[in-house]
Design an enzyme around this catalytic site. Structure first.
Site, PDB file in Angstrom:
ATOM      1  N   ASN A  91      -9.587  13.862  21.238  1.00 37.82           N
ATOM      2  CA  ASN A  91      -8.314  13.152  21.322  1.00 37.82           C
ATOM      3  C   ASN A  91      -8.188  12.590  22.726  1.00 37.82           C
ATOM      4  O   ASN A  91      -8.184  13.346  23.700  1.00 37.82           O
ATOM      5  CB  ASN A  91      -7.151  14.123  21.038  1.00 37.82           C
ATOM      6  CG  ASN A  91      -5.799  13.565  21.447  1.00 37.82           C
ATOM      7  OD1 ASN A  91      -5.575  12.366  21.423  1.00 37.82           O
ATOM      8  ND2 ASN A  91      -4.889  14.449  21.822  1.00 37.82           N
ATOM      9  N   GLY A  92      -8.088  11.264  22.860  1.00 40.21           N
ATOM     10  CA  GLY A  92      -7.898  10.689  24.177  1.00 40.21           C
ATOM     11  C   GLY A  92      -8.775   9.488  24.431  1.00 40.21           C
ATOM     12  O   GLY A  92      -9.263   8.837  23.498  1.00 40.21           O
ATOM     13  N   GLU A  93      -8.980   9.192  25.707  1.00 39.22           N
ATOM     14  CA  GLU A  93      -9.792   8.055  26.128  1.00 39.22           C
ATOM     15  C   GLU A  93     -10.588   8.429  27.372  1.00 39.22           C
ATOM     16  O   GLU A  93     -10.052   9.053  28.296  1.00 39.22           O
ATOM     17  CB  GLU A  93      -8.917   6.836  26.455  1.00 39.22           C
ATOM     18  CG  GLU A  93      -8.025   6.357  25.324  1.00 39.22           C
ATOM     19  CD  GLU A  93      -8.774   5.741  24.158  1.00 39.22           C
ATOM     20  OE1 GLU A  93      -9.973   5.396  24.337  1.00 39.22           O
ATOM     21  OE2 GLU A  93      -8.175   5.608  23.082  1.00 39.22           O
ATOM     22  N   SER A 108       2.262   3.273  31.206  1.00 38.56           N
ATOM     23  CA  SER A 108       3.540   3.723  31.752  1.00 38.56           C
ATOM     24  C   SER A 108       3.395   4.032  33.235  1.00 38.56           C
ATOM     25  O   SER A 108       2.286   4.118  33.762  1.00 38.56           O
ATOM     26  CB  SER A 108       4.037   4.975  31.011  1.00 38.56           C
ATOM     27  OG  SER A 108       3.390   6.138  31.502  1.00 38.56           O
ATOM     28  N   GLY A 109       4.529   4.229  33.902  1.00 33.39           N
ATOM     29  CA  GLY A 109       4.525   4.562  35.320  1.00 33.39           C
ATOM     30  C   GLY A 109       4.644   6.043  35.598  1.00 33.39           C
ATOM     31  O   GLY A 109       4.951   6.430  36.740  1.00 33.39           O
ATOM     32  N   ARG A 169      -7.600   9.942  13.156  1.00 32.69           N
ATOM     33  CA  ARG A 169      -8.012   8.924  14.118  1.00 32.69           C
ATOM     34  C   ARG A 169      -7.025   7.768  14.219  1.00 32.69           C
ATOM     35  O   ARG A 169      -6.631   7.184  13.205  1.00 32.69           O
ATOM     36  CB  ARG A 169      -9.386   8.371  13.726  1.00 32.69           C
ATOM     37  CG  ARG A 169      -9.946   7.365  14.733  1.00 32.69           C
ATOM     38  CD  ARG A 169     -11.261   6.782  14.255  1.00 32.69           C
ATOM     39  NE  ARG A 169     -11.812   5.841  15.237  1.00 32.69           N
ATOM     40  CZ  ARG A 169     -12.702   4.900  14.959  1.00 32.69           C
ATOM     41  NH1 ARG A 169     -13.160   4.782  13.709  1.00 32.69           N
ATOM     42  NH2 ARG A 169     -13.129   4.082  15.888  1.00 32.69           N
ATOM     43  N   LEU A 170      -6.630   7.471  15.450  1.00 29.91           N
ATOM     44  CA  LEU A 170      -5.954   6.224  15.792  1.00 29.91           C
ATOM     45  C   LEU A 170      -7.007   5.375  16.488  1.00 29.91           C
ATOM     46  O   LEU A 170      -7.414   5.664  17.611  1.00 29.91           O
ATOM     47  CB  LEU A 170      -4.762   6.468  16.713  1.00 29.91           C
ATOM     48  CG  LEU A 170      -4.014   5.226  17.222  1.00 29.91           C
ATOM     49  CD1 LEU A 170      -3.394   4.452  16.063  1.00 29.91           C
ATOM     50  CD2 LEU A 170      -2.937   5.610  18.230  1.00 29.91           C
ATOM     51  N   CYS A 202      -5.871  10.315  19.247  1.00 25.29           N
ATOM     52  CA  CYS A 202      -6.034  10.917  17.933  1.00 25.29           C
ATOM     53  C   CYS A 202      -5.368  12.287  17.930  1.00 25.29           C
ATOM     54  O   CYS A 202      -4.589  12.622  18.821  1.00 25.29           O
ATOM     55  CB  CYS A 202      -7.513  11.064  17.589  1.00 25.29           C
ATOM     56  SG  CYS A 202      -8.475   9.539  17.729  1.00 25.29           S
ATOM     57  N   ILE A 245      14.328  -0.763  26.929  1.00 27.89           N
ATOM     58  CA  ILE A 245      15.499  -0.469  26.106  1.00 27.89           C
ATOM     59  C   ILE A 245      16.747  -0.693  26.948  1.00 27.89           C
ATOM     60  O   ILE A 245      16.812  -0.276  28.113  1.00 27.89           O
ATOM     61  CB  ILE A 245      15.465   0.995  25.613  1.00 27.89           C
ATOM     62  CG1 ILE A 245      14.284   1.198  24.654  1.00 27.89           C
ATOM     63  CG2 ILE A 245      16.767   1.371  24.929  1.00 27.89           C
ATOM     64  CD1 ILE A 245      14.426   0.524  23.327  1.00 27.89           C
TER      65      ILE A 245
END
Length: 661
Positions: A76-78, A373-374, A50-51, A2, A300
């Site tokens: 904001n975050g997890e 992601s890495g 909010r996402l 978010c 990509i």
């Protein structure tokens, strides 16, 4: 994932409307919902976008109150281990849940354990602002590695804070004055290091830190910053001093499996970026091993073979059995994206890999809302060439007398780079170069000139800073650079932490020193800032399993030979990856996620770049040395010297300035 914004300011009217407008500037961070909360008696306002990732219902709406009503948070975050935290809270009978969001779990922890104790229990990526109505304080906090951003500071008698700088701009007290000290640092590093921001009076909260301010306090004084975790504590862990390669691989696997399991939690589709390199391939392989369905992966591809890693990613995806999507782009399509970078990055950033990072995020968000992601593998496991080169250089020069170093440096630089290219090229087989390939033709001279910059350094800090610098003395480029200070072109934050760690437990090698500096500075201020802004610009949440702090603690505590071994980088990561993917699919030279700036500045981007750095405009601005820039522009165009990154720093600042100042 978010975004939030807020302010402390007494006697302001229409606060809800203002906060809503400020949050509207970061709608891309949270397109699914919005909310505003204020306490007029305390003069504080929180606004949130909010996402929706966990608990898509209204029970996840923010700003959110704790069950007691004492705490109000914009988050904001997890928090990946929030189910475990819930179970722990339920055992003591402390809560009655309204929903299943991690935000509610966090607030319940604040009620029971307090803010700092909850932070030490939480596993995740986050930034938040929480109001303690009982103690009348505002606390800001940021995750351990700096994955999520947080800016704050006084503008007049208003204290502003938020996820991005653009969210602060609508406030009437916003000044938006350029900080020339920060500009000087940016010109050298290609990013603005914490705790500075590009604007006077506004700071970044360093990773793994909190700061608290009294809501009824006197305006103007910045609160102190308090660390709550440090990777440096785990250096030289005696538990791992004599650990075997097999045992280290088993331990890493256990910790990464736990990290990935937590990061796969979501109420929305989850996928992963896949470049075909060591880090992303390992993350995808372990994701697929835990999944009963095909993981969605994205890459990509570019029509320029110097950029194109898509065939490697495609081969890995086929071997692992993922549901793979790739998009091929021409150089023109990539170039057309460059002007959009200034809208995405509201603080100057000249890392050209921001362009493909944005493009792969734009591709992924069509199918998923979360992508792993890495990121972090290079800094934790010795992935950058500078660790090997720096170690070799330092071991060769540290005993040489200073006058001899200075003389050698002068000898190397008195010959133009292009002449070194021609001379060394005579001894190279024509099969090792391609006609018209300016990148390869210029590499020899550029490397020798960079070597000359480094051999007269006094210590490892000096060598590290030369290795990552685009300019030896960036203060000479900035016309209004600070003169009353020592010209702090690097963050004092990471330097002081590493030096304190060295006093407690000596750092024996340059590679260890450089990896720690990168982990504390470059990674959060460049790599993670690039990833966060690029992905959030298209409302995509990104997660980095290698940056789970339990993985980081293990990696930092390992002896160096598990990372760099006989010239091989990422030794332990490779070892684990080979248990999932054949070695021959991975072993190739490191390519990097970048673009050929040198050739583009001479060709397709030549007119666009010069339009933004032409001498008349630079002289009118009075910020940068127009004559120096013009001289280096001509040297680059003639092939006398490759100034691609130096010029890119200048042009990306100029484009940013036109948009944001």
């Amino acid at each position: 994932m978010c975004g939030f914004v807020g302010f402390i300011e007494r006697n302001r009217t229409h606060t809800i409307e203002l906060a809503t407008a400020m949050a509207g500037q970061i709608r891309h961070r949270g397109p699914n919902d919005s909310g505003v909360w204020e306490d007029a008696s305390l003069g504080v306002v929180l606004a949130h976008r909010r996402l929706s990732i966990l608990d898509l219902s209204p029970a996840g709406h923010q700003p959110m109150h704790s069950a007691s009503g004492r705490f109000v948070v914009a988050f904001n975050g997890e928090i990946y281990n929030h189910p475990e935290l819930r179970a722990e809270l339920e055992k003591i009978g402390a809560v009655h849940w309204r929903g299943h969001s991690d935000t509610e779990t966090l607030l319940a922890g604040f009620d029971v354990w307090g803010i700092e104790a909850t932070l030490t229990r939480a596993v995740g990526m986050f930034a938040f602002a929480v109001v303690d109505r009982q103690n009348q304080t505002l606390t800001l906090a940021r995750d351990r590695l700096g994955e999520k951003p947080l800016y704050y500071g006084w503008q007049g008698d208003a204290f502003l804070f938020g996820s991005e700088l653009k969210a602060l701009k609508p406030h009437p007290k916003w000044r938006g004055e350029l900080d020339t000290e920060a500009l000087t640092s940016y010109m050298r590093l290609s990013y603005v290091p914490s705790p500075m921001s590009i604007f006077t009076g506004i700071q970044k909260l360093p990773a793994a830190c909190t700061t608290s301010i009294k809501l009824n306090g006197q305006p103007g004084q910045l609160p102190g910053v308090k660390p709550y975790w440090s990777a440096l504590v785990y250096r030289n862990n005696p538990e791992f001093k004599d650990i075997s390669s097999a045992a280290a691989e088993r331990e890493l696997k256990v910790r990464l499996e736990r990290s990935i399991a937590g990061q796969l939690q979501a109420d929305v589709p989850v996928g992963a970026f896949l470049s075909g390199g060591v880090d992303s391939s390992l993350v995808v392989a372990m994701m697929q091993a835990q999944s009963t369905s095909k993981i969605k992966t994205f890459s990509i591809g570019f029509d320029d073979p110097r950029l194109d890693e898509a065939p490697f990613a495609r081969a890995i995806a086929k071997y692992l059995g993922t549901d793979h999507t790739e998009l091929y782009l021409s150089a023109d399509e990539v170039i057309d994206t460059i002007p959009a970078m200034v809208d995405i990055y509201d603080e100057p950033l000249a890392d050209s890999s921001q362009i493909p990072t944005y493009l792969v995020s734009k591709l992924a968000v069509k199918d998923v809302t979360v992508s792993l992601s890495g990121d972090g593998g290079d800094e934790l496991s010795g992935g950058y060439n500078r660790y090997r080169w720096g170690e070799s250089i330092w071991n060769k020069i540290k005993y040489l007398p200073a006058p001899l170093r200075a003389g050698l440096a002068k000898t190397l630089t008195c010959i133009p780079a292009k002449h070194w290219d021609n001379a060394i090229g005579l001894f190279k087989s024509s099969a090792n170069s391609t006609a018209g390939d300016t990148t390869r033709n210029l590499a020899y001279g550029d490397k020798l000139h960079k070597l000359a910059m480094m051999i007269d350094v006094k210590d490892r800090d000096g060598l590290y800073e030369k290795l990552i610098s685009q300019q030896r003395e960036s203060a000479s480029l900035v016309c209004q650079a600070p003169t009353t200070r020592s010209g702090p072109q690097f963050s004092s934050w990471d330097q002081s932490l590493v030096k304190a760690s060295h006093q407690h437990s000596p750092i024996h090698t340059f590679a260890e020193h450089a990896m720690l500096r990168d982990l504390l500075g470059y990674m959060s201020d460049d790599i993670l800032a690039k990833l966060d802004r690029a992905a959030m610009a298209v409302s995509l949440e990104t997660r980095a399993p290698l940056l789970d702090h339990r993985v980081v603690e293990f990696a930092v505590g390992l002896p160096l030979h598990h990372k760099l071994h006989q010239g091989q980088t990422k030794q332990l990561l490779r070892q684990l990856l080979y248990s999932y993917v054949p070695k021959e699919m991975i072993e190739r030279p490191k390519q990097g996620f970048s673009v050929p700036l040198d050739a583009w500045i001479r060709g397709k981007l030549k007119d666009w770049v010069y339009d933004h750095i032409n001498p008349s405009q630079l002289k009118a601005d009075g910020l940068l040395d127009a004559e120096l820039i013009e001289r280096r522009w001509k040297q680059h165009q003639s092939g006398e010297h490759n100034w691609q990154h130096w010029l890119w720093n200048v042009v990306m600042f100029q484009v940013w300035k036109e948009k944001w100042l």
